[in-house]
Write an enzyme that holds these catalytic residues in place. Structure first.
Site, mmCIF file in Angstrom:
data_model
loop_
_atom_site.group_PDB
_atom_site.id
_atom_site.type_symbol
_atom_site.label_atom_id
_atom_site.label_comp_id
_atom_site.label_asym_id
_atom_site.label_seq_id
_atom_site.Cartn_x
_atom_site.Cartn_y
_atom_site.Cartn_z
ATOM 1 N N LYS A 63 42.100 30.029 36.103
ATOM 2 C CA LYS A 63 40.858 30.776 37.555
ATOM 3 C C LYS A 63 39.629 30.187 36.507
ATOM 4 C CE LYS A 63 40.320 35.581 35.960
ATOM 5 N NZ LYS A 63 41.223 36.870 37.565
HETATM 6 N N1 PPE Z 1 45.255 37.007 41.593
HETATM 7 C C1 PPE Z 1 44.218 36.666 41.584
HETATM 8 C C2 PPE Z 1 43.672 36.204 42.942
HETATM 9 C C3 PPE Z 1 42.825 37.255 40.662
HETATM 10 O O1 PPE Z 1 42.072 37.234 40.687
HETATM 11 C C4 PPE Z 1 43.467 38.200 39.258
HETATM 12 C C5 PPE Z 1 42.923 38.682 38.692
HETATM 13 C C6 PPE Z 1 45.387 38.107 39.688
HETATM 14 C C7 PPE Z 1 45.807 37.441 40.482
HETATM 15 C C8 PPE Z 1 45.688 39.390 38.909
HETATM 16 O O2 PPE Z 1 46.231 38.982 37.577
HETATM 17 P P1 PPE Z 1 45.302 39.920 36.454
HETATM 18 O O3 PPE Z 1 44.325 40.400 35.899
HETATM 19 O O4 PPE Z 1 45.868 39.036 34.796
HETATM 20 O O5 PPE Z 1 46.714 41.026 36.085
HETATM 21 N N2 PPE Z 1 41.510 39.495 38.885
HETATM 22 C C9 PPE Z 1 40.064 39.613 38.184
HETATM 23 C C10 PPE Z 1 38.227 39.408 38.751
HETATM 24 C C11 PPE Z 1 38.696 40.420 39.418
HETATM 25 C C12 PPE Z 1 37.022 40.064 40.302
HETATM 26 O O6 PPE Z 1 36.905 40.716 41.394
HETATM 27 O O7 PPE Z 1 36.590 39.132 39.334
HETATM 28 C C13 PPE Z 1 40.550 40.412 37.372
HETATM 29 O O8 PPE Z 1 40.880 41.841 37.649
HETATM 30 O O9 PPE Z 1 39.647 41.146 36.345
#
Ligand code: PPE
Length: 307
Positions: A159
């Site tokens: 991330k």
């Molecule tokens: N893909 C991406 C690209 C992503 O950013 C997230 C989380 C996920 C999948 C899901 O991952 P998880 O949260 O571990 O289930 N996105 C984060 C950021 C969103 C934002 O707007 O900033 C979140 O959900 O916290």
């Protein structure tokens, strides 16, 4: 309910919200040299509890490693403790938590080793990311005209703040077209993930999700796979084409911020019945119970803020 709080934890100290600032010449701001997490804390009968805190902090440290940081000032256990300290200091029962490891350099250039990592942890009270209605009614999505990262251009397991300009391109396009969220295809044309969520489809009772080679390994995604298998569903991780989404019985997205939300329309094609389907609903229910301490899996995944 904005992003305000009383305190933000910065480099070992709780700092008043207004004073938690970085300098204009900070390298993280100029080059996108930061790694972050999104974590949720839920209100339970035993007080506030953070969902899968250790896994989130492990992913944060791994993101830092992927970006190239070699020495971090805090380890996973210290970051977990600092998170709970931040929640307690703000007096939140339920909140979203945003840790960020950001690069700081006294002599900015493109070499990561010209600077060092700094760490902050913020928390704020955040409702439904895709809107309150979405949780029940589902969302409308489009396939983005922008391609998701190639695995050897931007590191998809990390991330990294700079990576998110790709999400911003797709999300902004999607919103301007009148959709709620964008689905992104990988450079080979297979379904990858959304701008801030992972993706699932259901067909003939089987649950499918793109394999993890080119996507973020979502912690909600992992939790949903475990819960779905607990419930007896077959789960397959394999390449998925966009037309498989069009003819799926159900499609849903998962993420910390979004939680679990049905997708009821993609590219002006109605998905299944056009309403949240029964498989999605059952897994969503299990997920909501789990994060609120009311499921057999809760004990394993919840970290209580007050000992
Ligand atoms: N893909 C991406 C690209 C992503 O950013 C997230 C989380 C996920 C999948 C899901 O991952 P998880 O949260 O571990 O289930 N996105 C984060 C950021 C969103 C934002 O707007 O900033 C979140 O959900 O916290």
């Amino acid at each position: 309910m904005g992003i305000e709080s009383k305190y933000i934890w910065m480099n070992g100290q709780l700092v008043e919200y207004e004073k938690a600032t970085v300098h204009f010449l900070n390298t993280a701001l100029h080059y996108g040299l930061g790694v972050f997490e999104g974590i949720r804390c839920y209100s339970t009968e035993r007080g506030p509890a953070v969902f899968r805190l250790r896994e989130h902090m492990e992913r944060l440290v791994n993101s830092a490693k992927i970006l190239g940081f070699r020495d971090l000032p805090y380890n996973v256990n210290e970051l977990m403790e600092a998170t709970k300290e931040t929640i307690r200091a703000n007096g939140f029962q339920a909140c979203y938590i945003r840790p960020l490891i950001y690069h700081h350099s006294p002599n900015p250039n493109l070499n990561l080793d010209s600077g060092y990592p700094m760490v902050g942890i913020a928390a704020w009270e955040w409702g439904a990311y895709l809107g309150d209605e979405a949780m029940e009614k589902g969302i409308r999505a489009n396939i983005a005209s922008f391609t998701r990262h190639h695995v050897n251009i931007s590191m998809t397991k990390a991330k990294i703040t700079g990576n998110y300009s790709n999400s911003v391109l797709a999300k902004t396009e999607s919103a301007r077209l009148g959709f709620d969220e964008a689905i992104m295809l990988d450079p080979q044309g297979y379904v990858a993930e959304c701008t801030g969520e992972n993706l699932f489809l259901v067909r003939r009772g089987v649950v499918y999700s793109p394999h993890t080679a080119a996507i973020l390994e979502g912690i909600t995604r992992d939790s949903v796979i475990v819960l779905a298998k607990d419930m007896g569903y077959e789960v397959r991780e394999e390449p998925i084409g966009r037309d498989q989404l069009y003819i799926a019985d159900e499609v849903f997205v998962t993420g910390t911020a979004a939680e679990l939300v049905a997708v009821t329309e993609i590219d002006f094609r109605v998905i299944g019945s056009g309403k949240m389907g029964p498989v999605t609903r059952s897994i969503q229910k299990a997920f909501h119970e789990t994060v609120r301490g009311k499921h057999p899996r809760s004990a394993e995944w919840l970290d209580y803020v007050n000992p």
